[in-house]
Design a protein around this motif. Structure first.
Motif, PDB file in Angstrom:
ATOM      1  N   ALA A 110       1.191  -1.376  -0.306  1.00  0.00           N
ATOM      2  CA  ALA A 110      -0.072   0.145   0.292  1.00  0.00           C
ATOM      3  C   ALA A 110       1.042   1.469  -0.234  1.00  0.00           C
ATOM      4  N   ARG A 111       2.246   1.404   0.503  1.00  0.00           N
ATOM      5  CA  ARG A 111       2.959   2.242   0.839  1.00  0.00           C
ATOM      6  C   ARG A 111       3.569   2.406  -0.273  1.00  0.00           C
ATOM      7  N   SER A 195      -9.209  -3.230  -1.166  1.00  0.00           N
ATOM      8  CA  SER A 195      -9.811  -1.460  -1.009  1.00  0.00           C
ATOM      9  C   SER A 195      -8.791  -0.713  -0.112  1.00  0.00           C
ATOM     10  N   ALA A 196      -7.711  -1.611   0.689  1.00  0.00           N
ATOM     11  CA  ALA A 196      -7.006  -0.895   1.335  1.00  0.00           C
ATOM     12  C   ALA A 196      -6.004  -1.283   0.843  1.00  0.00           C
ATOM     13  N   ALA A 199      -6.165   1.824  -1.550  1.00  0.00           N
ATOM     14  CA  ALA A 199      -6.652   3.143  -1.346  1.00  0.00           C
ATOM     15  C   ALA A 199      -5.075   3.695  -0.259  1.00  0.00           C
ATOM     16  N   ARG A 200      -4.043   2.839  -0.878  1.00  0.00           N
ATOM     17  CA  ARG A 200      -3.234   3.283  -0.080  1.00  0.00           C
ATOM     18  C   ARG A 200      -3.305   3.373   1.546  1.00  0.00           C
ATOM     19  N   LYS A 201      -3.786   2.206   1.658  1.00  0.00           N
ATOM     20  CA  LYS A 201      -3.960   2.840   3.267  1.00  0.00           C
ATOM     21  C   LYS A 201      -3.773   1.769   3.963  1.00  0.00           C
ATOM     22  N   ALA A 202      -2.252   1.889   4.530  1.00  0.00           N
ATOM     23  CA  ALA A 202      -1.272   0.646   5.047  1.00  0.00           C
ATOM     24  C   ALA A 202      -1.739  -0.160   6.163  1.00  0.00           C
ATOM     25  N   ASP A 203      -1.196   0.620   7.354  1.00  0.00           N
ATOM     26  CA  ASP A 203      -2.285   0.261   8.642  1.00  0.00           C
ATOM     27  C   ASP A 203      -2.978  -0.646   8.686  1.00  0.00           C
ATOM     28  N   GLU A 204      -4.841   0.068   7.901  1.00  0.00           N
ATOM     29  CA  GLU A 204      -6.062  -1.296   7.036  1.00  0.00           C
ATOM     30  C   GLU A 204      -5.262  -1.835   6.799  1.00  0.00           C
ATOM     31  N   ALA A 205      -4.660  -1.838   5.647  1.00  0.00           N
ATOM     32  CA  ALA A 205      -4.364  -3.169   5.410  1.00  0.00           C
ATOM     33  C   ALA A 205      -3.723  -3.827   5.398  1.00  0.00           C
TER      34      ALA A 205
END
Length: 237
Positions: A110-111, A195-196, A199-205
């Motif tokens: 994600a990051r 989805s995470a 969306a580049r939501k690293a912690d959520e992923a």
């Protein structure tokens, strides 16, 4: 032929038939047992030695090495071990390992993943959705989904771990599909991971992958308990 002989002997070692410290039968006995030449047996033993399963000595012969020396991330060794001893302990070990790496892989994907990396992950998930009704194809699609995430980390060590995950998934997916009480795969946890990441939501992923692995682990244990015949069949393949 040498690969086949290595697989047979390797399975006998990983199943515990040959235990650490045991000496394998002499070369002539192995030739007779498997109907192969001396050169084939030697090549097979050389292969096993490279994987850390045996040690060859002119004085003591071919000796099975301690478990700690085995290359457990080698695709052959992992496959032989899973097929020979697919039990609750193996499942727990496998998911402990996956929990150490895959949530972090999702974080990094994600990051740091490129646009092409993220598109590949999206496409692999789409493949999984489209192939869900075809177990053999779905197994490959799920494997490629996890590998796409590992690849998106751009960390060579994670990619190596991904190869071990690929081997484990091939065996474990077959178990869950053959379970008489097995239920259809729930795609929502996979969707949450995708989805995470997109969306580049690293912690959520990372959290989403941890939840997916816990669901997968529970499903695997249930399948193992409900399908003893399937496990026996797997061990003989």
């Amino acid at each position: 032929m040498s690969a086949q002989v290595a697989r047979i002997i390797g399975t006998r070692i990983t199943s515990g038939e040959f235990r650490p410290g045991d000496t394998l039968p002499i070369e002539n006995e192995l030739c007779q047992a498997y109907g192969v030449s001396r050169s084939t047996v030697r090549e097979a033993v050389k292969n096993l030695a490279a994987k850390g399963l045996v040690e060859v000595s002119p004085k003591t012969g071919t000796r099975v090495l301690p478990f700690a020396d085995w290359n457990l991330l080698d695709q052959d060794v992992l496959s032989w071990r899973l097929n020979a001893q697919f039990d609750e302990r193996i499942i727990e070990d496998l998911y402990e390992m996956r929990n150490c790496f895959e949530p972090r892989a999702c974080f990094l994907a994600a990051r740091d993943g490129s646009a092409d990396d993220l598109e590949r992950i999206r496409m692999r998930f789409s493949d999984l959705v489209s192939m869900l009704g075809q177990p053999a194809l779905a197994a490959g699609a799920e494997t490629e989904f996890h590998l796409a995430i590992m690849t998106a980390t751009h960390n060579g060590l994670f990619v190596t771990i991904g190869r071990a995950v690929k081997t484990a998934l091939k065996v474990s997916f077959g178990l869950t599909q053959r379970s008489a009480n097995g239920q259809a795969m729930d795609l929502q946890p996979y969707q949450a991971v995708v989805s995470a990441i997109l969306a580049r939501k690293a912690d959520e992923a990372s959290r989403a992958m941890s939840q997916l692995l816990e669901i997968s682990r529970a499903r695997m244990l249930e399948a193992l308990r409900n399908a003893p015949r399937a496990v026996e069949k797997t061990a003989g393949e």
